[in-house]
Design a protein around this motif. Structure first.
Motif, mmCIF file in Angstrom:
data_model
loop_
_atom_site.group_PDB
_atom_site.id
_atom_site.type_symbol
_atom_site.label_atom_id
_atom_site.label_comp_id
_atom_site.label_asym_id
_atom_site.label_seq_id
_atom_site.Cartn_x
_atom_site.Cartn_y
_atom_site.Cartn_z
ATOM 1 N N SER A 15 0.856 -1.258 -0.218
ATOM 2 C CA SER A 15 -0.142 0.024 0.105
ATOM 3 C C SER A 15 0.742 1.198 -0.157
ATOM 4 O O SER A 15 2.008 1.357 0.710
ATOM 5 C CB SER A 15 -0.848 -0.071 1.222
ATOM 6 N N THR A 16 0.571 2.429 -0.632
ATOM 7 C CA THR A 16 1.147 3.572 -0.466
ATOM 8 C C THR A 16 0.570 4.441 0.334
ATOM 9 O O THR A 16 0.495 5.860 0.134
ATOM 10 C CB THR A 16 1.145 4.000 -2.091
ATOM 11 N N GLY A 17 -0.369 4.233 1.164
ATOM 12 C CA GLY A 17 -0.956 4.894 2.165
ATOM 13 C C GLY A 17 -2.271 5.702 1.790
ATOM 14 O O GLY A 17 -2.758 5.105 0.963
ATOM 15 N N ALA A 54 0.701 3.480 4.848
ATOM 16 C CA ALA A 54 0.770 1.889 5.031
ATOM 17 C C ALA A 54 1.403 1.501 6.182
ATOM 18 O O ALA A 54 1.162 0.482 6.736
ATOM 19 C CB ALA A 54 1.839 1.016 4.059
ATOM 20 N N PHE A 55 1.932 2.458 6.898
ATOM 21 C CA PHE A 55 2.625 2.083 8.276
ATOM 22 C C PHE A 55 1.503 1.996 9.381
ATOM 23 O O PHE A 55 1.886 1.454 10.459
ATOM 24 C CB PHE A 55 3.694 2.915 8.689
ATOM 25 N N TYR A 56 0.243 2.714 9.083
ATOM 26 C CA TYR A 56 -0.545 2.347 10.255
ATOM 27 C C TYR A 56 -0.982 1.006 10.378
ATOM 28 O O TYR A 56 -1.140 0.582 11.343
ATOM 29 C CB TYR A 56 -1.955 3.200 9.744
ATOM 30 N N ALA A 103 4.328 11.733 11.762
ATOM 31 C CA ALA A 103 3.809 11.743 13.227
ATOM 32 C C ALA A 103 3.450 10.209 13.463
ATOM 33 O O ALA A 103 4.133 9.527 14.031
ATOM 34 C CB ALA A 103 2.932 12.796 13.649
ATOM 35 N N TYR A 104 2.174 10.085 13.047
ATOM 36 C CA TYR A 104 1.602 8.681 13.320
ATOM 37 C C TYR A 104 2.493 7.651 12.808
ATOM 38 O O TYR A 104 2.794 6.584 13.391
ATOM 39 C CB TYR A 104 0.257 8.613 12.801
ATOM 40 N N TYR A 162 4.649 4.730 14.935
ATOM 41 C CA TYR A 162 4.175 3.381 14.838
ATOM 42 C C TYR A 162 5.550 2.733 14.509
ATOM 43 O O TYR A 162 6.028 1.522 14.902
ATOM 44 C CB TYR A 162 3.527 3.066 13.549
ATOM 45 N N MET A 163 6.483 3.362 13.626
ATOM 46 C CA MET A 163 7.556 2.601 13.023
ATOM 47 C C MET A 163 8.738 2.581 14.452
ATOM 48 O O MET A 163 9.734 1.870 14.506
ATOM 49 C CB MET A 163 8.335 3.207 11.879
ATOM 50 N N ALA A 164 8.606 3.592 15.237
ATOM 51 C CA ALA A 164 9.520 3.625 16.483
ATOM 52 C C ALA A 164 9.409 2.532 17.389
ATOM 53 O O ALA A 164 10.294 2.471 18.265
ATOM 54 C CB ALA A 164 9.422 5.052 17.149
ATOM 55 N N GLN A 165 8.160 1.985 17.207
ATOM 56 C CA GLN A 165 7.830 0.809 18.172
ATOM 57 C C GLN A 165 8.648 -0.530 17.729
ATOM 58 O O GLN A 165 8.708 -1.393 18.362
ATOM 59 C CB GLN A 165 6.373 0.448 18.257
#
Length: 255
Positions: free
Chosen positions: A61-63, A109-111, A139-140, A144-147
């Protein structure tokens, strides 16, 4: 329909983002359908594990689809983000989700990837975050990726924007991806793993998922609470964002 689902006899549901002509970008219809899928799976005992993937092979996905328009409140302390409800955990689904990624996975897509238990990528996968290139705050997505990744790697991906992409191999090295499969095999390998998980007692599996998420929920909730203000204050006006998007130049480095 923009989301396809099928449930196998072994209890594995495959959820497919089905907009390949748009690189499986997420529009409001897709948001609504994904939300309904996750809520339905909560009530379906036949579903014991989920694999999430994208159709077409060119992109997971490209978001968010750039054609989506969401009216925003005038206050910098509030923001309406349609992707906040797109993931399984946002819909209180604690059945394990394995993501299978081929091709591009970027931006919003990172959501979805951020709420999967783990990610299987094939060797064509490439991860990047275009926000800063277009005058937008990551931000979001960055939270998410920092997790999942070391801070320096998240910072580099978020700040380099469209100039750099993370290869499947580098994503594996940084912990974003748990397995790299041959081209075209990510979905097969993700289903294989999900089938093993689905064969175990579901109470124990869901309890383990819930325990793992409990370990990071406090930090995640605190970070996400600041996202609306940061986006409202840091994003360029839509017209300037669109101009940067239209003026984008091809070319990027993959590492």
């Amino acid at each position: 329909m923009t989301v396809r689902t099928r449930v196998a006899e072994d209890g594995v549901a495959v959820v497919t983002l089905d907009r390949p002509e748009r690189h499986n970008a997420i529009d409001l219809e897709t948001v609504s359908e994904l939300t309904a899928v996750w809520r339905r799976f909560r009530q379906d005992d036949a579903v014991r594990a989920v694999v999430l993937t994208g159709a077409g092979g060119r992109a997971f996905s490209t978001g968010i689809d750039r054609s989506v328009e969401v009216a925003q409140p005038p206050s910098p302390y509030a923001m309406d983000d349609p992707l906040r409800t797109v993931g399984p955990k946002a819909n209180d689904l604690w059945k394990p989700v394995v993501a299978a990624v081929a091709g591009m996975a970027c931006g919003g897509a990172f959501y979805l990837l951020g709420e999967a238990e783990f990610i299987v990528a094939d060797e064509t996968a490439a991860f990047f975050d275009p926000h800063t290139s277009y005058g937008m705050v990551s931000a979001y997505e960055a939270v998410y990726m920092a997790q999942r990744m070391p801070m320096g790697e998240v910072a580099r991906m978020a700040l380099m924007g469209t100039a750099e992409r993370l290869s499947a191999r580098r994503a594996y090295e940084t912990g974003l991806v748990s397995e790299v499969a041959p081209a075209g095999e990510a979905l097969t390998e993700a289903i294989r793993a999900a089938s093993v998980i689905a064969s175990y007692p579901t109470e124990a599996v869901q309890g383990t998922v819930r325990a793992l998420w409990a370990a990071k929920e406090a930090a995640l909730a605190q970070a996400l609470a600041q996202a609306p203000q940061l986006i409202a204050l840091g994003n360029l006006p839509p017209g300037r964002q669109a101009a940067l998007f239209a003026a984008r130049t091809p070319g990027f480095r993959t590492r």
